[in-house]
Design a protein around this motif. Structure first.
Motif, PDB file in Angstrom:
ATOM      1  N   HIS A 119      13.666  34.565  46.106  1.00 40.49           N
ATOM      2  CA  HIS A 119      13.715  32.917  46.705  1.00 40.49           C
ATOM      3  C   HIS A 119      12.561  32.306  45.767  1.00 40.49           C
ATOM      4  CE1 HIS A 119      16.124  33.943  49.864  1.00 40.49           C
ATOM      5  NE2 HIS A 119      15.387  35.054  50.197  1.00 40.49           N
ATOM      6  N   VAL A 120      11.650  33.127  45.269  1.00 36.13           N
ATOM      7  CA  VAL A 120      10.832  32.193  44.410  1.00 36.13           C
ATOM      8  C   VAL A 120      11.395  31.776  43.163  1.00 36.13           C
ATOM      9  CG1 VAL A 120       8.784  33.162  45.304  1.00 36.13           C
ATOM     10  CG2 VAL A 120       9.767  34.413  43.424  1.00 36.13           C
ATOM     11  N   PRO A 121      11.052  30.739  42.844  1.00 40.77           N
ATOM     12  CA  PRO A 121      11.482  30.057  41.315  1.00 40.77           C
ATOM     13  C   PRO A 121      11.095  30.901  40.041  1.00 40.77           C
ATOM     14  CG  PRO A 121      10.076  28.590  42.027  1.00 40.77           C
ATOM     15  CD  PRO A 121      10.247  29.645  43.293  1.00 40.77           C
TER      16      PRO A 121
ATOM     17  N   ARG B 267       5.253  35.216  38.505  1.00 39.86           N
ATOM     18  CA  ARG B 267       4.879  35.668  39.541  1.00 39.86           C
ATOM     19  C   ARG B 267       4.471  37.397  39.366  1.00 39.86           C
ATOM     20  NH1 ARG B 267       3.299  33.428  44.729  1.00 39.86           N
ATOM     21  NH2 ARG B 267       4.565  31.594  44.303  1.00 39.86           N
TER      22      ARG B 267
ATOM     23  N   GLN C  98      13.023  46.675  48.193  1.00 38.81           N
ATOM     24  CA  GLN C  98      13.213  45.207  48.479  1.00 38.81           C
ATOM     25  C   GLN C  98      12.513  44.517  47.241  1.00 38.81           C
ATOM     26  OE1 GLN C  98      12.537  44.947  53.035  1.00 38.81           O
ATOM     27  NE2 GLN C  98      13.089  43.056  52.363  1.00 38.81           N
ATOM     28  N   LEU C  99      11.249  44.793  46.664  1.00 34.64           N
ATOM     29  CA  LEU C  99      10.731  44.325  45.609  1.00 34.64           C
ATOM     30  C   LEU C  99      11.428  44.828  44.300  1.00 34.64           C
ATOM     31  CD1 LEU C  99       8.554  43.091  44.215  1.00 34.64           C
ATOM     32  CD2 LEU C  99       7.221  45.131  44.644  1.00 34.64           C
TER      33      LEU C  99
ATOM     34  N   PHE D 170       5.210  39.589  53.353  1.00 33.73           N
ATOM     35  CA  PHE D 170       5.762  38.930  51.691  1.00 33.73           C
ATOM     36  C   PHE D 170       7.166  38.962  51.797  1.00 33.73           C
ATOM     37  CE2 PHE D 170       7.465  42.096  48.844  1.00 33.73           C
ATOM     38  CZ  PHE D 170       6.836  43.606  49.607  1.00 33.73           C
TER      39      PHE D 170
ATOM     40  N   GLY E 111      10.367  32.611  52.101  1.00 29.98           N
ATOM     41  CA  GLY E 111      11.887  32.350  51.384  1.00 29.98           C
ATOM     42  C   GLY E 111      12.929  32.518  52.404  1.00 29.98           C
TER      43      GLY E 111
ATOM     44  N   LEU F  72       7.625  26.574  48.561  1.00 31.59           N
ATOM     45  CA  LEU F  72       8.963  26.859  48.021  1.00 31.59           C
ATOM     46  C   LEU F  72       9.784  25.701  48.546  1.00 31.59           C
ATOM     47  CD1 LEU F  72       9.754  30.710  48.572  1.00 31.59           C
ATOM     48  CD2 LEU F  72      10.087  29.265  46.419  1.00 31.59           C
TER      49      LEU F  72
END
Lengths: 439, 395
Positions: A259-261, A295, A334-335, B21, B25, B390
């Motif tokens: 979700h992070v850009p 990131r 997940q990461l 974490f 989102g 976000l």
């Protein structure tokens, strides 16, 4: 991979079936803190087809069931054991006496002497010592010493053909058993104290390692890199050591949308000196300066976490980081499923399983040259752990050049084909044969 | 005889949920709704409700002679509405009796006056509006979060219609021979009076509720009034005692002692000629002394050093605050009510107080924090903030 391993076995024409291996371990899933337990389980699963294995652990757990393998917990089998300091704990030509349990650097000489007196008188069981549920934790040296006594007591009859012991915590037990039974001893080095504490370390753990490595008959190191360190820092002749790389279990991998850009650079591991946390930060700073849309997700905890987080806050760079704290395996997956680059700047990494896992997830790896896994991930991008300019260049290339990114993933897939527990088992079997084919 | 200006503050933040974490989102459920409701209910039943009953009794009995000040943050008021509506009723009853002067503050109990002046003004006006709607009160006295104050606030406060402000009394003033027991003028404007806290008596009264080891414990009303009489001999005009309403602790014994203490205090004090007055009443009578209340750099009511240290003293706090306020323009431009509400709630000073490392450094526990450590508080806050960033920046 089964095929390749079978070829290696066939070549020797000797299956060794019926031969009894006494494996002495410390961690075993689900009771584990790091990679040692995972490695032992992988190895045992692959080896059990060829030899009879009894696996000894400090604490038994019902979940440790592996078909065809006998798992024995010293908390259940052994009674009270007093710690003694027998004459065999004196390494020939080495002095002073290896007083390994008490060589705790934190204790003053005076304290140590008093402590020693008390400890020797106290009879303890493994069950009592491990009542806190921590296989490491406080009084580690006492646990290790009592384990040695317990193993020697329970297996002193010598109903086995070879001893195979994993990492320093088991060396005193293994050496004592060898002395008592005369059976050949194979030590398996998954990690060294010099990795964790730096090459200059000469503490109790180092002494235990050095003692074991000299007293045993043969050494297996998890990589050529570790083999070199054993020669260099422990003065063991190189022809006594064989490198056998760890394998890895296939795992269900998946990709997910994040979700992070920003692009994500992932780090998974303990945040300790050994993992190069400040080389990670220095590299990150250089990457961010040239490519701000990034990131760094740092997964794990350790004694350097606080300092790292404070540093990112002090530099005003927190938006380029994410510290996850303790992570479960599922969260690591997940990461990895969203990461763009995997980064492992370890100062000294005997193997480096996490990088192989990242490769399984199809993530290009940037890893330190000072790692065992760099011998297997031939196509990962590498640099010396201190060379943060080179690390930054590698990461930037992967982040900005899609073709390079794609190509690296593809090549890494080829590397993965040469990493398996069957191959590792074949390598270990070759070492067993050196002792077992004669009788 | 000096008047007594008794002021209570009530605030409860919206504490964050454990925001891992992996939720970034994924979801915008930032706040621990059940937990927050539970705390408000518990505080109401153990502390606020019993204390309110006593104050109401006093107001009925003493009428004009007993008046107190309250400031209630907007966030606390919202949570009372949901979890403890009976509290609001009892505040309304006090209001009808004319026993309270309602003091203005920032709606979110924020540090906005330090970081975003326009946001500060929005929050102060939002709180003013709340007080007017809910209680028909027009606030003319102001108290900033943690009593945070410096000269540069004055013009804003005057413009927003305030005539007085409750402020700390730093030790440096004492050593230069000033007394907290007068009404001061700001050096910036003669429209604003500064009512300074009497640190000693505030601390004594505060301690009564939570420090059984204290030498005067349990504090007797007679003792307290004796101190007031002594101050009178030194020419005191108004003795201002400022307390967090929450220190009226629920510990065993206090519940029985508090009513009798308060009853005795009012009885003995009024008998000695001390009246319980609020700033609005005082400004009608007392003449501000010639001295100016000159505070060029920000101070707070923090015990001892009056510093901001517990809120903005370390890099974690400053980084979190900076990132939060850097969102201001974007969050306003976005015009999404729920994002704006979340951003406002994140401004409560409490979140930053949880990040102070001063307790850990001394081997103590931050007993107001729901977290194990400052680092954990920071990480959790940043995860939430990352998600908010976000959403705000998403096209």
């Amino acid at each position: 991979m089964k095929q390749e391993a079978a070829i290696i076995h066939a070549r020797t024409r000797e299956p060794l079936s019926g031969r009894r291996i006494l494996m002495i371990g410390w961690e075993f899933p689900p009771l584990q803190a790091g990679g040692l337990g995972v490695a032992c389980e992988g190895l045992v699963r692959a080896l059990r087809l060829f030899v009879d294995i009894t696996f000894v652990v400090p604490v038994f757990d019902d979940r440790m069931a592996i078909e065809g393998v006998r798992v024995v917990g010293m908390d259940q089998e052994a009674g009270e054991c007093a710690i003694s300091l027998p004459e065999w704990e004196r390494l020939e030509g080495d002095q002073p006496q290896l007083d390994y349990y008490m060589l705790d650097a934190r204790l003053s000489d005076e304290l140590r002497a008093g402590f020693l007196q008390q400890e020797r008188l106290q009879r303890r069981t493994m069950r009592e010592l491990l009542a806190d549920g921590q296989v490491y934790g406080p009084h580690l040296m006492r646990k290790v010493a009592t384990y040695a006594e317990a193993v020697a007591e329970v297996f002193g009859q010598g109903d086995f053909d070879l001893i195979h012991a994993h990492d320093w915590l088991t060396y005193p037990a293994a050496v004592r058993l060898k002395k008592k039974t005369g059976k050949p001893l194979l030590l398996h080095v998954h990690a060294l104290e010099t990795d964790r504490a730096g090459p200059g370390v000469r503490n109790a753990i180092y002494q235990v390692e050095r003692f074991g490595l000299h007293m045993c008959d043969r050494v297996i190191a998890v990589s050529e890199y570790t083999r070199g360190l054993i020669v260099e820092h422990y003065q063991v002749p190189s022809n006594k050591i064989e490198a056998v790389h760890n394998g890895i279990d296939p795992q269900r991998v998946f990709r997910a949308e994040h979700h992070v850009p920003e692009k994500i650079v992932a780090f998974v591991g303990r945040l300790t000196h050994q993992k190069g946390p400040f080389f990670l930060l220095e590299t990150a700073m250089k990457v961010i300066a040239r490519f701000p849309e990034v990131r760094f997700v740092v997964a794990g905890t350790g004694d350097k976490m606080k300092e790292m987080i404070n540093w990112t806050a002090y530099k005003g760079l927190s938006r380029h980081f994410l510290f996850t704290g303790h992570v479960t395996r599922q969260k690591v997956a997940q990461l990895l499923s969203v990461a763009d680059v995997y980064f492992m700047p370890s100062v000294s990494e005997p193997f480096g399983l996490s990088a192989v896992e990242a490769a399984q997830f199809g993530i290009p790896c940037v890893i330190s040259q000072q790692s065992g896994v760099s011998e297997l991930l031939v196509h990962a991008l590498k640099a010396d752990y201190w060379d943060t300019d080179a690390f930054a260049d590698h990461i930037l290339r992967l982040l900005t050049d899609p073709e390079e990114h794609r190509q690296r993933i593809e090549w890494q897939r080829l590397d993965l084909e040469h990493i398996s527990w069957d191959l590792a088992a074949a390598g270990v079997m070759n070492q067993y044969r050196k002792f077992l084919h004669k009788n | 005889m000096p008047a007594i200006c008794l002021y209570f503050q009530i605030h409860q933040p919206y504490r964050l949920s454990v925001y891992d974490f992996t939720r970034i989102g994924e979801d915008a459920e930032y706040f621990a709704d059940d937990f927050n409701r539970t705390i408000m209910r518990q505080m109401a039943s153990e502390v606020y409700n019993p204390a309110n009953r006593i104050l109401l009794d006093m107001m009925k009995k003493y009428g004009e002679e007993f008046r107190v000040c309250f400031s209630i943050s907007g966030l606390a008021w919202e949570q009372m509405r949901v979890a403890a509506p009976e509290l609001i009723d009892s505040f309304r009853e006090m209001n009808d009796l004319g026993g309270v002067e309602w003091v203005g503050e920032t709606y979110n109990h924020s540090l906005a006056s330090l970081y975003a002046r326009s946001e500060f003004e929005r929050q102060v006006m939002a709180h003013k509006q709340l007080m007017e709607q809910e209680l028909g009160a027009v606030c003319t006295t102001f108290r900033n979060t943690e009593m945070l104050y410096a000269n540069d606030l004055v013009s804003d406060l005057v413009r927003m219609g305030f005539r007085s402000v409750l402020v700390p009394f730093p030790e440096s003033f004492t050593s230069s021979g000033k007394s907290p027991d007068h009404i001061y003028r700001s050096p910036v404007s003669n429209r604003l009076s500064c009512i300074t806290q009497n640190n000693r008596l505030s601390a004594e009264l505060g301690r009564f509720f939570y420090e059984p080891a204290h030498s005067h414990y349990p504090l007797k009303a007679v003792k307290f009034v004796q101190w007031l009489d002594e101050l009178d001999a030194n020419g005191a005009e108004v003795v201002s005692v400022y307390l967090d309403y929450g220190v009226v602790s629920s510990r065993a014994g206090h519940r029985e002692q508090l009513p009798s203490f308060l009853k005795n205090l009012v009885r003995v004090a009024t008998a000695h000629g001390h009246l319980f007055r609020t700033p609005a009443q005082l400004l009608g009578g007392a003449t501000p002394v010639g001295d100016k209340y000159d505070v060029p750099a920000p101070i707070t009511w923090a015990y001892g050093d009056h510093s901001l240290d517990a809120f903005t003293g370390n890099d974690l706090q400053q980084e979190a605050i900076n990132r939060l306020y850097e969102l201001e323009d974007a969050v306003l431009a976005k015009g999404d009510a729920s994002l704006l509400r979340a951003w406002s709630r994140l401004q409560s000073s409490d979140h930053f107080y949880y990040m102070t490392q001063r307790f850990e450094e001394r081997g103590e526990v931050n007993r107001y924090s729901p977290y194990e450590s400052a680092l954990e508080a920071y990480n959790n806050f940043l995860n939430v903030l990352t998600d908010l960033e976000l959403r705000v920046r998403r096209g």
